[in-house]
Design a protein around this motif. Structure first.
Motif, short mmCIF file in Angstrom:
data_model
loop_
_atom_site.label_atom_id
_atom_site.label_comp_id
_atom_site.label_asym_id
_atom_site.label_seq_id
_atom_site.Cartn_x
_atom_site.Cartn_y
_atom_site.Cartn_z
N GLN A 125 42.15 38.61 36.81
CA GLN A 125 41.24 38.88 36.39
C GLN A 125 40.54 40.22 36.99
O GLN A 125 40.01 41.24 36.23
CB GLN A 125 39.95 38.03 36.11
CG GLN A 125 39.35 37.59 37.50
CD GLN A 125 38.13 36.92 37.18
OE1 GLN A 125 37.38 36.81 36.16
NE2 GLN A 125 37.73 36.04 38.15
N PHE A 126 40.86 40.31 38.17
CA PHE A 126 40.32 41.34 39.06
C PHE A 126 41.28 42.68 38.80
O PHE A 126 40.91 44.01 38.75
CB PHE A 126 40.16 41.23 40.40
CG PHE A 126 39.09 40.08 40.77
CD1 PHE A 126 37.76 40.39 40.66
CD2 PHE A 126 39.56 38.88 41.16
CE1 PHE A 126 36.86 39.56 40.70
CE2 PHE A 126 38.63 37.75 41.17
CZ PHE A 126 37.30 38.06 40.96
N ALA A 159 38.30 45.07 44.84
CA ALA A 159 38.82 45.82 45.86
C ALA A 159 40.14 45.50 46.32
O ALA A 159 41.01 46.23 46.35
CB ALA A 159 37.88 46.22 47.10
N HIS A 160 40.30 44.23 46.58
CA HIS A 160 41.67 44.05 46.90
C HIS A 160 42.74 44.16 46.03
O HIS A 160 43.65 44.72 46.06
CB HIS A 160 41.77 42.18 47.28
CG HIS A 160 41.04 41.80 48.48
ND1 HIS A 160 41.20 42.55 49.69
CD2 HIS A 160 40.37 40.79 49.04
CE1 HIS A 160 40.56 42.00 50.66
NE2 HIS A 160 39.93 40.91 50.03
N ALA A 161 42.54 43.74 44.70
CA ALA A 161 43.31 43.99 43.48
C ALA A 161 43.54 45.59 43.42
O ALA A 161 44.42 46.05 43.23
CB ALA A 161 42.78 43.33 42.36
N ALA A 162 42.33 46.33 43.37
CA ALA A 162 42.44 47.78 43.02
C ALA A 162 43.59 48.28 44.13
O ALA A 162 44.34 49.27 44.03
CB ALA A 162 41.02 48.34 42.86
N GLY A 171 37.08 32.32 36.55
CA GLY A 171 38.39 33.24 36.38
C GLY A 171 38.98 33.41 37.67
O GLY A 171 40.03 34.00 37.72
N HIS A 172 38.51 32.70 38.64
CA HIS A 172 39.11 32.85 39.84
C HIS A 172 40.63 32.44 39.89
O HIS A 172 41.47 32.72 40.79
CB HIS A 172 38.52 32.36 41.03
CG HIS A 172 36.98 33.16 41.46
ND1 HIS A 172 36.75 34.30 40.79
CD2 HIS A 172 35.99 32.68 41.93
CE1 HIS A 172 35.75 35.01 41.22
NE2 HIS A 172 35.02 33.95 42.04
N TYR A 173 40.79 31.25 39.28
CA TYR A 173 42.14 30.52 39.17
C TYR A 173 43.30 31.68 38.96
O TYR A 173 44.38 31.44 39.36
CB TYR A 173 42.20 29.52 38.32
CG TYR A 173 42.39 29.87 36.88
CD1 TYR A 173 43.78 29.90 36.07
CD2 TYR A 173 41.37 30.29 36.24
CE1 TYR A 173 43.87 30.39 34.77
CE2 TYR A 173 41.31 30.62 34.68
CZ TYR A 173 42.78 30.49 34.44
OH TYR A 173 42.72 31.10 32.81
N THR A 174 42.82 32.71 38.01
CA THR A 174 43.97 33.79 37.69
C THR A 174 44.30 34.44 39.02
O THR A 174 45.55 35.03 38.58
CB THR A 174 43.30 34.82 36.60
OG1 THR A 174 42.31 35.47 37.54
CG2 THR A 174 42.71 33.99 35.51
#
Length: 405
Positions: free
Chosen positions: A303-304, A35-38, A292-295
């Motif tokens: 990734q998000f 949601a944050h990314a979108a 993948g959270h490091y991305t």
């Protein structure tokens, strides 16, 4: 054109009037970070989840409070959103199929259903091994007592896993003998299981790969993972252990697997690297992944954001990593002062101010109200000019939080 009027194969470009909505099945932390990314890209986000105070629901523009199979809730989500994804692999594939009749769904029910069933997953890996160049570990289906008596001797020691609903080490038991298998099978109430042979593991890696509806695909740098008690502990990217040859083989295999699956979205595939240097495919997660959270902090496109781009049928983002990174999972254990393992130990808030004083530290807490032992509460990613510096900050953080390295 409003999103409701768009055909299912139309690109979902974010607009403000009317708003362009993306939907998420599941209210956990992966949905929260999606949601944050979108929202940063200009989309509004609707979350379907039964729990009111859920991590994703706290930040979503709309929370549809219902079960994953509720027809009315699915209708509301589908009519509102130009595309829907899932943040939890155990969301009903049937529900995704219902949604797909009315809006665009990525990943598809077919792809998710394979990842939900260990038998189907193993068969799929075997079927595409000619293209991927990798095989799963030797295994056997255990559906009844008679299957246990027929276990080949060379399949033990192994790990007995429930076919469905297993994650973070749940539904898995190490077994060394036929007697162990029988006891574990009884403990699991006789549900269908898969026995996998234990192999000489050197280390584990995961490959994060994304694919668009047009067939274009991108693959992230290889991540090395360390687990404790079946739960991811740290992710290191890049890793000194991973040779260029292993990295290329794993990335090529991931690209072949996602193409064979005809998958749209972000897919994480876990591989075992054995002591002889060979590669074995373990399992896949049809969604963004803990490793993948490091991305978020170390790559051009997280990734998000990649998941939002794929499901909206927008161009995929740049996967370049700009800094070495180490990700540390934060479990509820660090809220407890005692180490007895009981939840009755006194609790206190960890010293986040000291964590944030460390150079290159990025703290992500998931908004969960109650800390419990072994519950994922957040993560910290350390980025630095060199991996040695990132590792030094990891060690400092573990000392602050009382985590043994």
């Amino acid at each position: 054109m409003s999103q409701k009027q768009s055909p299912l194969n139309t690109v979902s470009i974010p607009t403000t009037t009317p708003a362009t909505w993306l939907g998420v099945m599941g209210g956990g932390q992966l949905g929260r970070m999606f949601a944050h990314a979108a929202q940063a890209m200009g989309f509004k986000v609707a979350v379907l989840e039964q729990e009111e105070d859920c991590p994703a629901g706290q930040v979503a523009d709309r929370l549809i409070r219902t079960s994953y199979t509720d027809a009315k809730g699915l209708e509301e989500l589908a009519s509102l959103c130009g595309a829907v994804t899932t943040e939890f692999e155990n969301v009903s594939a049937d529900s995704l199929a219902v949604l797909a009749a009315k809006t665009y769904v990525a990943p598809s029910a077919a792809g998710v259903s394979i990842a939900q069933d260990r038998i189907a997953e193993k068969r799929f890996f075997v079927d595409c091994s000619a293209a991927s160049g990798v095989q799963p570990a030797p295994h056997k289906i255990i559906a009844a007592e008679a299957d246990i008596d027929a276990i080949p001797a060379d399949l033990l020691p192994g790990i007995l896993k429930t076919v469905r609903m297993g994650y973070d080490g749940k539904g898995q038991v190490r077994v060394r003998s036929i007697a162990d298998v029988k006891a574990a099978f009884a403990e699991m109430k006789g549900v269908t299981c898969l026995l996998e042979k234990m192999l000489p593991l050197a280390y584990e890696v995961s490959v994060l790969v994304a694919r668009g509806a047009d067939g274009a695909a991108v693959v992230y740098p290889i991540a090395e993972n360390v687990h404790r008690d079946g739960i991811l502990f740290t992710t290191t990217v890049p890793s000194d252990h991973v040779s260029d040859a292993v990295a290329k083989k794993a990335q090529d295999a991931a690209l072949a697997i996602i193409a064979k699956l005809d998958y749209v979205g972000v897919l994480c595939i876990e591989f075992f690297v054995l002591t002889d240097g060979s590669l074995v495919v373990n399992e896949m997660a049809p969604r963004p992944h803990n490793s993948g959270h490091y991305t978020i902090d170390a790559c051009i496109t997280s990734q998000f954001e990649q998941q939002a781009r794929a499901m909206a049928r927008l161009p995929l983002g740049d996967v370049r990593q700009h800094s070495p990174a180490v990700m540390l999972n934060i479990l509820g254990d660090v809220w407890y002062e005692g180490d007895s393992g009981g939840d009755n130990d006194s609790m206190r808030e960890p010293a986040w101010d000291k964590i944030l004083a460390l150079p290159g530290a990025h703290l992500h807490l998931y908004g969960k109200a109650q800390a419990r032992r072994a519950r994922k509460m957040g993560h910290v990613t350390f980025v630095a000019p060199t991996m040695a510096q990132a590792q030094a900050q990891l060690a400092a953080a573990c000392a602050i939080l009382g985590i043994a390295l």
